[in-house]
Structures are given as C-alpha cells and as structure tokens.
Design an enzyme around this catalytic site. Sequence first.
Site, PDB file in Angstrom:
ATOM      1  N   CYS A  28       0.808  -1.211   0.000  1.00 12.31           N
ATOM      2  CA  CYS A  28       0.000   0.000   0.000  1.00 12.31           C
ATOM      3  C   CYS A  28       0.842   1.262   0.000  1.00 12.31           C
ATOM      4  CB  CYS A  28      -0.894   0.044   1.241  1.00 12.31           C
ATOM      5  SG  CYS A  28      -2.003  -1.349   1.353  1.00 12.31           S
ATOM      6  N   GLY A  54       0.075   0.370  -4.984  1.00 13.19           N
ATOM      7  CA  GLY A  54      -1.193  -0.337  -4.862  1.00 13.19           C
ATOM      8  C   GLY A  54      -2.163   0.164  -5.896  1.00 13.19           C
ATOM      9  N   ASN A 129       0.272   1.005   5.605  1.00 14.72           N
ATOM     10  CA  ASN A 129       1.067   0.247   4.640  1.00 14.72           C
ATOM     11  C   ASN A 129       1.913  -0.737   5.434  1.00 14.72           C
ATOM     12  OD1 ASN A 129       4.189   0.931   2.961  1.00 14.72           O
ATOM     13  ND2 ASN A 129       2.740  -0.680   2.508  1.00 14.72           N
ATOM     14  N   GLY A 130       1.835  -1.985   5.056  1.00 14.78           N
ATOM     15  CA  GLY A 130       2.644  -2.985   5.750  1.00 14.78           C
ATOM     16  C   GLY A 130       1.790  -4.152   6.157  1.00 14.78           C
ATOM     17  N   TYR A 274      12.576  -3.228  -5.900  1.00 14.88           N
ATOM     18  CA  TYR A 274      11.404  -3.220  -6.766  1.00 14.88           C
ATOM     19  C   TYR A 274      10.323  -2.197  -6.399  1.00 14.88           C
ATOM     20  CZ  TYR A 274       6.907  -4.653  -8.688  1.00 14.88           C
ATOM     21  OH  TYR A 274       5.699  -4.653  -9.306  1.00 14.88           O
TER      22      TYR A 274
HETATM   23  P1  AMP Z   1       7.689 -13.428 -11.337  1.00 17.47           P
HETATM   24  O1  AMP Z   1       7.131 -13.308 -12.703  1.00 17.47           O
HETATM   25  O2  AMP Z   1       6.731 -14.068 -10.381  1.00 17.47           O
HETATM   26  O3  AMP Z   1       9.035 -14.060 -11.267  1.00 17.47           O
HETATM   27  O4  AMP Z   1       7.867 -11.930 -10.783  1.00 17.47           O
HETATM   28  C1  AMP Z   1       8.992 -11.175 -11.099  1.00 17.47           C
HETATM   29  C2  AMP Z   1       8.612  -9.934 -11.802  1.00 17.47           C
HETATM   30  O5  AMP Z   1       7.582  -9.243 -11.070  1.00 17.47           O
HETATM   31  C3  AMP Z   1       9.793  -8.992 -11.923  1.00 17.47           C
HETATM   32  O6  AMP Z   1       9.844  -8.564 -13.255  1.00 17.47           O
HETATM   33  C4  AMP Z   1       9.498  -7.848 -10.977  1.00 17.47           C
HETATM   34  O7  AMP Z   1       9.692  -6.596 -11.615  1.00 17.47           O
HETATM   35  C5  AMP Z   1       8.050  -8.014 -10.572  1.00 17.47           C
HETATM   36  N1  AMP Z   1       7.871  -8.068  -9.104  1.00 17.47           N
HETATM   37  C6  AMP Z   1       8.749  -8.414  -8.168  1.00 17.47           C
HETATM   38  N2  AMP Z   1       8.213  -8.357  -6.939  1.00 17.47           N
HETATM   39  C7  AMP Z   1       6.938  -7.953  -7.088  1.00 17.47           C
HETATM   40  C8  AMP Z   1       5.858  -7.678  -6.195  1.00 17.47           C
HETATM   41  N3  AMP Z   1       6.005  -7.815  -4.889  1.00 17.47           N
HETATM   42  N4  AMP Z   1       4.693  -7.259  -6.724  1.00 17.47           N
HETATM   43  C9  AMP Z   1       4.546  -7.112  -8.038  1.00 17.47           C
HETATM   44  N5  AMP Z   1       5.516  -7.369  -8.935  1.00 17.47           N
HETATM   45  C10 AMP Z   1       6.707  -7.786  -8.474  1.00 17.47           C
END
Ligand code: AMP
Length: 503
Positions: A28, A54, A129-130, A274
């Site tokens: 969030c 979010g 947030n958290g 990220y």
């Molecule tokens: P995945 O496809 O499950 O391996 O997710 C990795 C991709 O999602 C990377 O390209 C990141 O930029 C993005 N990503 C990493 N952590 C998150 C997160 N907590 N929420 C949304 N996207 C994420």
Amino acid sequence: MAHSSHPAGNASENDVFDLEGDTLQEECGVFGILQHKDAAALTALGLHALQHRGQEAAGIVTYDGQRFHSERRMGLVGDHYTDPQMLEKLPGDVAVGHNRYSTTGEVALRNVQPLFAELSVGGIAVAHNGNFTNALKLRREIIAKGAICQSTSDSEVVLHLIAQSKQQGSAARFVEAISHMEGGYALIAMTRTKLMGARDPFGIRPLVLGDLDGAPILASETCALDIIGAKFVRDIENGEVIVCEKQEDGTVKITSSKPFAPKPERVCLFEYVYFARPDSIVAGRSVYNVRKAMGRNLAREAQVEGDLVVPVPDGGTPAAIGYAQESGIPFELGIIRNHYVGRTFIEPSQQIRAFGVKLKHSANRGQLDGKRVILVDDSVVRGTTSTKIVQLVRDAGAREVHLVVASPKITHSDYYGIDTPDPEKLLANQYTDHDEMCKFIGCDSLQFLSVDGLYDAVGGAPRDPKNPQFTDHYFTGEYPTRLVDLEAENGPLKQQSLLREAG
Ligand code: AMP
C-alpha cells in the site's frame, strides 16, 4: 456530531466474511495532510504519485470542521479522484488517503482504506502500509471480547485497540494501540485536529514528513511530495510516532516520540529492489542510484559475454543502465513495455498473470535478431515473467539469452507488506539446483546479484549475520520480528525450518 459517509455496507452481497481465513497481507501507499484548504485534491495527487504501491483501490477521508467525509473506490486514483464532483464530496483541511493492493484475492470494498470509526474520543481514520504479523491473534482476542469487525483487514485491529484504550486523548491511544502490534508498518491516522504517523521499530516500511506552505504531510515516499511541490523535511525514524496538531492560533504543533523498545533501523531492501519509485529517496538513498549500483555490481559479478544489455522494463531499467555502464556493453531497448497494463502481479490468478506478461511486453525485433542478449530484470519471484520474456526474446531471433537479476534469489516469503507467494511457489525454492532453474527459465545462463553485492549497492558493508543492516528475509530467511500468526498456523517447527534453509 461528527458524521461519516463511510460506505462499509457497499461490499458485494456475495462477500463471505471469513474473518479467520484471510492472511491479511497488503502492499500500500499512504498520504496525509493537515491544515491545507486543498487537502483532498493534494491527497489525490499524492496517491496518484504512489499508485505503484497499490492499484486495486484507493480511499480518502477528510474532516471539514463539522463532519468526516469518506470516499473509497475500487480502481486507480485517476479513475475517481480527478473528478471535481468527487473532490466536492471531500471538503475540509485535513485528509488521509490510501492506495491498496491486496495480496490475497480479498478485494472487497469493505477492506479499502482509510478505515474510519467514531470513538468516544471522536472520529478517527487510519491508513496503513505494511503487515502486522500478530494481527490475527489480536483480532481473535478482540472478537472474543465482543467486538464486531467490519473488514478482514489487519489494520482494523488498530482501530479497535484505539477504541479500547483507557489512555487520555487520541494520540496516547494511538501509541498504546501500536504498542501491541508487531510487524512492518507505516501507519497514519487523522482525527478532527491531528495528523499522526508511526513507523515500526525497525523502520521496515518507509514514511516521510513533508511540508507545503506550513501544512505538514506524511507520505510513503518522497515522490508524493514532489508531485505537489512540497518540501521534504525528513524521514520518520524507525520506531517514531509523530503527532501534528492544529493550534488555536492557526499554527501546527509537531511532536515526536519514540515510545517503543529501541531497535536498530532495518529498512526493507525490497523497497530498493522493486517497490519504491526510482525518483524517490528512501532512507536518504536515491532509489534510482541504488538500482544503477545494483546493475554495476551485477556486471562485476556476472562477467557474461554479450552484444547487448536489454532491460525488462520498467523494473529492470536502472539496473540495466548500471550494468551497461560497468560492462561497456551497449544498452538497447530490446523490449517495449505497454504502459496501459497494470503490474504483472495485479492479476490474482496464475493463469491470468501469465497472460498479462504478454500484454505488457513486446519484443523490439530489429534490436534483438541474431544478438547475444544480456537481459536484466530486478527480481525473479515465481519465474513467470522471466520465462515468458526469455521466450519472447528468443522468438525475436536472439542467438543467446543470458538473464541477469539485480537481486539475490528469493527463497522466503515476505510477511511485512510486500506481495510474495507462499514459499513453495517461489522459483528459488522450487529449484535449489541452479542449472535446473536456468533450464526452467529457458535461458543460456542465469546470474543473481549476491547479498553482499546488494548491500554494497545500498551503501552498506558486507552483511553482518549477527547485526544485518537491512531487512532481507526474502533472500536470507532471517526475519527481524516474530511471525506470531504464521507460527500459530504452521507451528514453530515450520518457521524454524524456514530459518534453517537460509543457513
Ligand atoms: P515473477 O514473474 O513471479 O518471477 O515476478 C517477477 C517480476 O515481477 C519482476 O519482473 C518484478 O519486476 C516483478 N515483481 C517483483 N516483486 C513484485 C511484487 N512484490 N509485486 C509485483 N511485482 C513484483
């Protein structure tokens, strides 16, 4: 009497109020402002800048001197809060707002924040947030005492604890309520005359203090201050509670306290990897510069031969710039991102998520054809994105595809407000064998940034296991707090084995 137009009853009729089953995790963004005539409009802009934190829902609560007003909507900030008629519904010079991204599939409007309640001390709105790691335990206790919970959000526990507190005044009640909470949080609350904020004892989630023409602002990130031309004053410190209160002479008094047992600051590294926006300054560090440094360190560690450095946009772009600068290999936009699709994770099911990757990225064939491509992404979680993107780049004619990841292997789930799946769905958990993982993704080689390489990029010394400078459990298995609810669900053994895996 203070009044709220709080639409808790708007939740879909089909919603099941499964209070026990919800795992209560959220990503969030929060924003609050006190004593500014355009409080709601500024909050909408702040939330718009924090949209990356979010995208599922957004809400704003204001107080106009007589009544509280609350509007909460599913969807993006820009879908609702740019409408002048909407802003007319939110009069007043105090406002708090919240962007929500639930990680559980529980998207009902009743969970959209800020949460609002009328208490004996007056109305209070809370935005969080958290993730509280003991919220389920506390909620069961509260419900056992007869309380009625209206949401499945862990943040509601704080409202109940404020209501039950015997302390005098809302600020003292706020402090007492938070003293029961464990986990990672940036919390803001508003009453008729106050804007209050708190950051968890380790400072896992970020929170900053800003100022616009004398009006204090609390926000998740500095990018929310920049958008409205507000001055960055300082970070709220780990374990700090800040209370901004209107005075009768028209000024605002700001008081700060550190009411909890002191802990060392341990900012969440995933904010840098990220989560935070690259133009934000988190705990004194430019997120963009940190990401570039991650890319530089990765280039030093990986030493891959290739013709082009190509980012997986947008997350991988700053690291790819750093990688290209360090390695001397040309940087090219070999993948084009469609900006009209939300983040990959926004779609709640695996099937739609996989489809979403294709909607979001397309290959810039002319750049990739016949090339040895070094593909840079910020992180690999489930592996869905990498697998699809590597295939996309191959289909566009790339001769070799080397995936370099600007963060270490994610082996453990997060319980402090970053969306991560259960441990068994994490790619680095499914594949302990590096070559097998590489084969699964379909790349010619695969390299992750080391934990020390990441610490160095954030400006830290190599990780001291006895006293880690940052929160890094997703890479190491070392959680800074107890995970009370998880232990209750899985038993302490499972948690110990999670910790042992890190060894
Ligand atoms: P995945 O496809 O499950 O391996 O997710 C990795 C991709 O999602 C990377 O390209 C990141 O930029 C993005 N990503 C990493 N952590 C998150 C997160 N907590 N929420 C949304 N996207 C994420």
